[in-house]
Scaffold this motif. Structure first.
Motif, mmCIF file in Angstrom:
data_model
loop_
_atom_site.group_PDB
_atom_site.id
_atom_site.type_symbol
_atom_site.label_atom_id
_atom_site.label_comp_id
_atom_site.label_asym_id
_atom_site.label_seq_id
_atom_site.Cartn_x
_atom_site.Cartn_y
_atom_site.Cartn_z
ATOM 1 N N TRP A 179 0.773 -1.027 0.125
ATOM 2 C CA TRP A 179 0.183 -0.078 -0.254
ATOM 3 C C TRP A 179 0.790 1.221 -0.086
ATOM 4 O O TRP A 179 1.702 1.597 0.894
ATOM 5 N N VAL A 180 0.719 2.035 -1.197
ATOM 6 C CA VAL A 180 1.585 3.255 -1.240
ATOM 7 C C VAL A 180 0.597 4.468 -1.072
ATOM 8 O O VAL A 180 -0.434 4.654 -1.930
ATOM 9 N N ALA A 181 1.057 5.513 -0.399
ATOM 10 C CA ALA A 181 0.284 6.737 -0.263
ATOM 11 C C ALA A 181 0.978 7.901 -0.905
ATOM 12 O O ALA A 181 2.175 7.802 -0.472
ATOM 13 N N THR A 182 0.325 8.684 -1.673
ATOM 14 C CA THR A 182 1.298 9.625 -2.453
ATOM 15 C C THR A 182 1.780 10.484 -1.291
ATOM 16 O O THR A 182 2.736 11.197 -1.401
ATOM 17 N N ASN A 183 0.843 10.748 -0.298
ATOM 18 C CA ASN A 183 1.009 11.784 0.966
ATOM 19 C C ASN A 183 0.345 11.561 2.050
ATOM 20 O O ASN A 183 -0.819 10.949 1.800
#
Length: 335
Positions: A155-159
């Motif tokens: 899971w990657v969040a941009t910010n």
């Protein structure tokens, strides 16, 4: 340009957008003129943004409308950093569940991944970014895809900005949306944007920067991120954080320069004098502003200019040797 100006010796100026260059669709006073002047000095310009809702082409177009000669290559976005992280986490060409807008979808597709909006498509990872149209159904799909917990898919969040400045005020940012998914699945994402250094590393590599300066309006994302990336930073008081937040900043979120607006980039930056007299009273002078530190009490002894007052107050608090809550700080130092 003054010899001791923040821009002296800088080869690449990296600027945040919201609160630094513009607020919504209006330019911040003096920002465009100051950035154009920096370019005239031969300093390359780059724009870093955690906002994942728009494409670099759209952002560059807005900057050109404001009077800046910006190109898409000069826009370094958190979606671009996010896909760099994804490339290390999943095989090339994988299916990625995207929560976000056109800016994020565009970068995921340009990186060669397949985009889906449904957990039923068995995605290899989830990438999440801000867009005004993100709804509960989008957050639910992310939660369904991440149901495996810590052993599940990446899971990657941009910010994770908690807020985003708008023309009408301050609104909830991507951090609030990420928090909703986190609450549902019990795990945290890998973060691409500020204050993590991935976004800064992409910018340094793109521009070949040797002596960059980053300018932002937020301590917890902009300044902390620049410090983590090992670059100098300036806080401009035209956005989210003001003098009160600045004085209370933790050591890892303190800027090298404090500016009232972007005109200060090319102006002489005054030195800080910090001395104690024989009675133990400490005086911190910046320009003509003097802050007196006597025991636990910090007061304004000589007003000076408004921005020098803030600089002297910050230096006095940061060099006091005790946390700010142990000090009695006079309101005129931060109001």
């Amino acid at each position: 340009m003054a010899p001791s100006a923040p821009l002296a010796g800088v080869d690449v100026l990296l600027a945040d957008l919201d609160g630094v260059v513009y607020a919504s669709h209006q330019a911040i006073p003096y920002a465009v003129e100051a950035l154009n002047a920096a370019a005239a000095y031969g300093i390359r310009l780059g724009y870093l943004t955690n906002n994942a809702s728009r494409t670099p082409e759209t952002v560059a177009g807005q900057l050109r409308e404001l009077g800046l000669d910006a190109t898409p290559d000069e826009i370094v976005s958190s979606p671009q950093a996010a896909v760099v992280l994804l490339a290390d986490l999943v095989p090339a060409g994988s299916t990625i569940l995207v929560v976000g807008g056109d800016g994020l979808v565009s970068e995921v597709e340009k990186a060669g991944f397949r985009v889906t909006r449904s957990a039923d498509d068995d995605p290899a990872a989830v990438v999440q970014g801000f867009a005004p149209a993100v709804a509960w159904t989008d957050l639910a799909e992310a939660a369904f895809a991440l149901r495996g917990g810590d052993a599940g898919i990446p899971w990657v969040a941009t910010n994770t900005d908690w807020t985003i400045p708008q023309a009408r005020g301050t609104a909830p940012g991507n951090g609030t949306l990420v928090s909703a998914v986190h609450t549902a699945v019990g795990r945290l994402p890998v973060v691409a944007g500020k204050p993590e250094r991935a976004l800064f590393d992409v910018a340094v590599a793109r521009f070949g920067a040797r002596h960059p300066l980053f300018i932002g309006d937020r301590l917890d994302t902009d300044i902390m991120g620049a410090r983590r990336a090992g670059m100098q930073s300036a806080l401009v008081l035209t956005g989210i954080d003001g003098p009160k937040q600045l004085l209370a900043a933790a050591a890892d979120s303190r800027p090298d320069y404090i500016l009232e607006d972007l005109r200060g980039l090319a102006e002489d930056y005054p030195a800080t004098e910090d001395v104690r007299d024989i009675t133990g009273v400490r005086r911190v002078r910046v320009g003509t502003a003097v802050v007196r530190h006597d025991g636990e009490r910090l007061t304004l002894e000589t007003p000076g200019s408004g921005i020098d007052r803030v600089r002297a107050a910050a230096a006095a608090v940061w060099g006091a040797g005790v946390p700010i809550y142990a000090l009695d700080v006079a309101p005129e130092l931060y109001s």
